[in-house]
Design an enzyme around this catalytic site. Structure first.
Site, PDB file in Angstrom:
ATOM      1  N   LYS A 102       0.643  -1.200   0.051  1.00 10.66           N
ATOM      2  CA  LYS A 102      -0.125   0.079   0.190  1.00 10.66           C
ATOM      3  C   LYS A 102       0.888   1.327  -0.043  1.00 10.66           C
ATOM      4  O   LYS A 102       1.898   1.082   0.560  1.00 10.66           O
ATOM      5  CB  LYS A 102      -0.911   0.062   1.185  1.00 10.66           C
ATOM      6  CG  LYS A 102      -2.013   0.990   1.113  1.00 10.66           C
ATOM      7  CD  LYS A 102      -3.136  -0.019   0.295  1.00 10.66           C
ATOM      8  CE  LYS A 102      -4.501   1.016   0.255  1.00 10.66           C
ATOM      9  NZ  LYS A 102      -5.387   0.402  -0.358  1.00 10.66           N
TER      10      LYS A 102
HETATM   11  P1  NAD Z   1     -13.035   7.921  -3.389  1.00  7.88           P
HETATM   12  O1  NAD Z   1     -11.766   8.922  -2.971  1.00  7.88           O
HETATM   13  O2  NAD Z   1     -13.540   7.838  -4.697  1.00  7.88           O
HETATM   14  O3  NAD Z   1     -14.273   8.584  -2.367  1.00  7.88           O
HETATM   15  C1  NAD Z   1     -14.249   8.458  -1.225  1.00  7.88           C
HETATM   16  C2  NAD Z   1     -15.675   9.057  -0.396  1.00  7.88           C
HETATM   17  O4  NAD Z   1     -15.565   9.156   0.846  1.00  7.88           O
HETATM   18  C3  NAD Z   1     -15.962  10.414  -1.092  1.00  7.88           C
HETATM   19  O5  NAD Z   1     -17.414  10.244  -1.340  1.00  7.88           O
HETATM   20  C4  NAD Z   1     -15.785  11.092   0.085  1.00  7.88           C
HETATM   21  O6  NAD Z   1     -16.480  12.409  -0.032  1.00  7.88           O
HETATM   22  C5  NAD Z   1     -16.320  10.300   1.275  1.00  7.88           C
HETATM   23  N1  NAD Z   1     -15.543  10.617   2.641  1.00  7.88           N
HETATM   24  C6  NAD Z   1     -14.267  10.949   2.830  1.00  7.88           C
HETATM   25  N2  NAD Z   1     -14.314  11.517   4.153  1.00  7.88           N
HETATM   26  C7  NAD Z   1     -15.636  11.148   4.668  1.00  7.88           C
HETATM   27  C8  NAD Z   1     -15.847  11.342   6.043  1.00  7.88           C
HETATM   28  N3  NAD Z   1     -15.388  11.918   6.893  1.00  7.88           N
HETATM   29  N4  NAD Z   1     -17.346  10.996   5.998  1.00  7.88           N
HETATM   30  C9  NAD Z   1     -18.186  10.707   5.013  1.00  7.88           C
HETATM   31  N5  NAD Z   1     -17.617  10.613   3.893  1.00  7.88           N
HETATM   32  C10 NAD Z   1     -16.339  10.780   3.704  1.00  7.88           C
HETATM   33  O7  NAD Z   1     -12.523   6.663  -2.670  1.00  7.88           O
HETATM   34  P2  NAD Z   1     -12.853   5.249  -2.962  1.00  7.88           P
HETATM   35  O8  NAD Z   1     -11.878   4.530  -4.089  1.00  7.88           O
HETATM   36  O9  NAD Z   1     -14.242   5.141  -3.202  1.00  7.88           O
HETATM   37  O10 NAD Z   1     -12.451   4.503  -1.845  1.00  7.88           O
HETATM   38  C11 NAD Z   1     -13.370   4.278  -0.521  1.00  7.88           C
HETATM   39  C12 NAD Z   1     -13.132   3.246   0.329  1.00  7.88           C
HETATM   40  O11 NAD Z   1     -12.946   1.923  -0.455  1.00  7.88           O
HETATM   41  C13 NAD Z   1     -11.667   3.445   1.139  1.00  7.88           C
HETATM   42  O12 NAD Z   1     -11.417   2.907   2.285  1.00  7.88           O
HETATM   43  C14 NAD Z   1     -10.874   2.774   0.088  1.00  7.88           C
HETATM   44  O13 NAD Z   1      -9.616   2.088   0.838  1.00  7.88           O
HETATM   45  C15 NAD Z   1     -11.819   1.589  -0.294  1.00  7.88           C
HETATM   46  N6  NAD Z   1     -11.213   0.646  -1.218  1.00  7.88           N
HETATM   47  C16 NAD Z   1     -11.195   1.250  -2.750  1.00  7.88           C
HETATM   48  C17 NAD Z   1     -10.832   0.503  -3.593  1.00  7.88           C
HETATM   49  C18 NAD Z   1     -11.065   1.093  -5.077  1.00  7.88           C
HETATM   50  O14 NAD Z   1     -10.978   0.192  -6.009  1.00  7.88           O
HETATM   51  N7  NAD Z   1     -11.373   2.363  -5.460  1.00  7.88           N
HETATM   52  C19 NAD Z   1     -10.606  -0.912  -3.792  1.00  7.88           C
HETATM   53  C20 NAD Z   1     -10.734  -1.446  -2.460  1.00  7.88           C
HETATM   54  C21 NAD Z   1     -11.212  -0.606  -1.240  1.00  7.88           C
END
Ligand code: NAD
Length: 411
Positions: A102
């Site tokens: 990571k």
């Molecule tokens: P992203 O940046 O596209 O979206 C994140 C979202 O979370 C946004 O809508 C943001 O406004 C919201 N957010 C941030 N802080 C917040 C808070 N305090 N309260 C409420 N909402 C809040 O990110 P993503 O890629 O959708 O990732 C989201 C989660 O999923 C993370 O934990 C990431 O590690 C996990 N994840 C993502 C992927 C991927 O393929 N993108 C894969 C596995 C896990």
């Protein structure tokens, strides 16, 4: 509690079940390499800003290390270390030939211009290009990073090593990316939610769902579940949260967010609620899809959902997890639940190495098969051993990494 301590608790529960000795635990928990780099860049204003970037390569017993790159102001080494080890267990749970890694840069991506973000990204690659690569460690998108960022990474890496599209995944489809990669994590979350509902004997249409986070994972999860006739009654992001008992118009919300710089603030199609009200709302399924550590011992008692789907990484801390276990709340753990992203990343890497283009149908079919098989294995293990789905998922993941380590031998 630090993220790595939380992970250790989950790991130890599985290691106890697997009867691993202390030396093996130490080996499996210790990262292979941790790097911290200084990233000085010139801002558009001409001022110099210095950022800190991290890459933790946790384990490569089962293959090249794989894991996202996160841009967020709260990124620190301990969190990245914990997320890297989660990647090791996650790739093993879905049985794809990778280890775990990571990375992250401590910055608020919304406070930088696109050109500034590009400079930071390219400078980060300048620092780590010798440590990553298609057979070593392959970054991907995570919170705060997009397919555009992955394109910059590939382009910068190529400057040192020549054409190497497999050095990073989650790239734009027009730039060596995979059709279906962008939706894959949310699709997987949605698919596994339906599998869990079926296993629990619950009716799918009309299931009331609340989702925290409306970025990549949150939007695609919402769309998938809406298509399966679930009712999305609450959705929130960092800027605003909305509720509607009769169901929110997910497609309209997605369009709104895309036209509003990624933010829900100002949306008019639902009742505005607070961050806390979203988590505590009366629903059948709660899906944290934003930050880690949102479900804690302080708020666990207020959660009304009988089912929690961990779309985000590490949203539940161990005290909350133990509480949910005790009162019979079912938690679908992150290392299984959000593994769709890394699985599709594997397809992208395979496609890049074959210089071949996969189609959307094939991606969806293979993704659904791999996630479905992993879900069944975790479900069966949990039933046989009478452990939670999280402990079963860790047992499956840690057990596979342990076997690969033993088979590879230690010189
Ligand atoms: P992203 O940046 O596209 O979206 C994140 C979202 O979370 C946004 O809508 C943001 O406004 C919201 N957010 C941030 N802080 C917040 C808070 N305090 N309260 C409420 N909402 C809040 O990110 P993503 O890629 O959708 O990732 C989201 C989660 O999923 C993370 O934990 C990431 O590690 C996990 N994840 C993502 C992927 C991927 O393929 N993108 C894969 C596995 C896990």
């Amino acid at each position: 509690m630090r993220s790595s301590e939380a992970n250790r608790i989950y790991f130890d529960r599985a290691a106890d079940q697997l009867d691993l000795n202390e030396n093996m635990r130490q080996l499996l928990l210790t990262p292979r390499r941790e790097v911290q780099v200084q990233i000085p860049v010139e801002l558009d204003s001409g001022a110099i800003a210095t950022f800190i970037g991290y890459r933790v390569q946790h384990n490569n017993a089962r293959g090249p290390m794989k894991g996202g790159l996160r841009y967020h102001s709260q990124v620190d080494l301990d969190e990245i270390r914990a997320l890297a080890s989660l990647m090791t267990w996650k790739t093993a749970v879905v049985n794809i030939p990778y280890g775990g890694a990571k990375g992250g840069i401590a910055l608020d991506p919304t406070s930088l211009s696109t050109r500034e973000l590009e400079r930071v990204t390219r400078r980060f690659v300048d620092n780590v290009h010798d440590l990553i690569g298609p057979d070593v460690d392959i970054p991907a998108p995570d919170m705060g990073t997009s397919s555009e960022v992955m394109a910059w990474i590939m382009n910068q890496y190529d400057k040192f090593h020549g054409f190497s599209p497999a050095c990073v995944t989650g790239k734009p489809v027009e730039y060596h990316g995979l059709p279906g990669r962008e939706e894959a994590t949310g699709r997987g979350v949605g698919l596994l939610t339906l599998k869990l509902l079926s296993r629990l004997g619950r009716r799918i249409p009309g299931t009331r769902v609340a989702i925290q986070g409306f970025g990549n994972v949150g939007t695609h999860t919402a769309k998938f579940l809406r298509d399966a006739e679930c009712r999305i009654i609450a959705v929130g992001d960092a800027t605003a949260n909305f509720h509607s008992e009769k169901g929110l118009d997910v497609l309209e919300m997605i369009r709104y967010v895309h036209s509003n710089g990624g933010a829900l603030a100002g949306y008019k199609g639902g009742d505005a609620i607070s961050h806390q009200e979203l988590l505590f709302c009366n629903c059948d399924v709660l899906i944290p899809a934003a930050l880690g550590g949102v479900l804690t011992s302080e708020n666990a008692g207020h959660i009304k959902a009988p089912i929690i789907i961990e779309a985000a990484n590490a949203p539940t801390n161990p005290a909350a997890d133990a509480f949910f276990d005790e009162i019979g709340v079912t938690v679908l753990p992150d290392i299984l639940c959000n593994a769709g992203g890394v699985t599709a990343s594997w397809f992208e890497w395979v496609q890049n190495r074959q210089h071949y283009q996969w189609g959307m149908n094939r991606v969806r079919q293979e993704l659904d098969r791999i996630l479905g098989e992993a879900f069944e294995q975790v479900w069966q293990l949990a039933s046989t051993k009478k452990v939670s789905l999280r402990t079963a998922a860790f047992m499956l993941g840690v057990g596979r990494v342990h076997r690969a380590t033993a088979l590879g031998g230690i010189e």
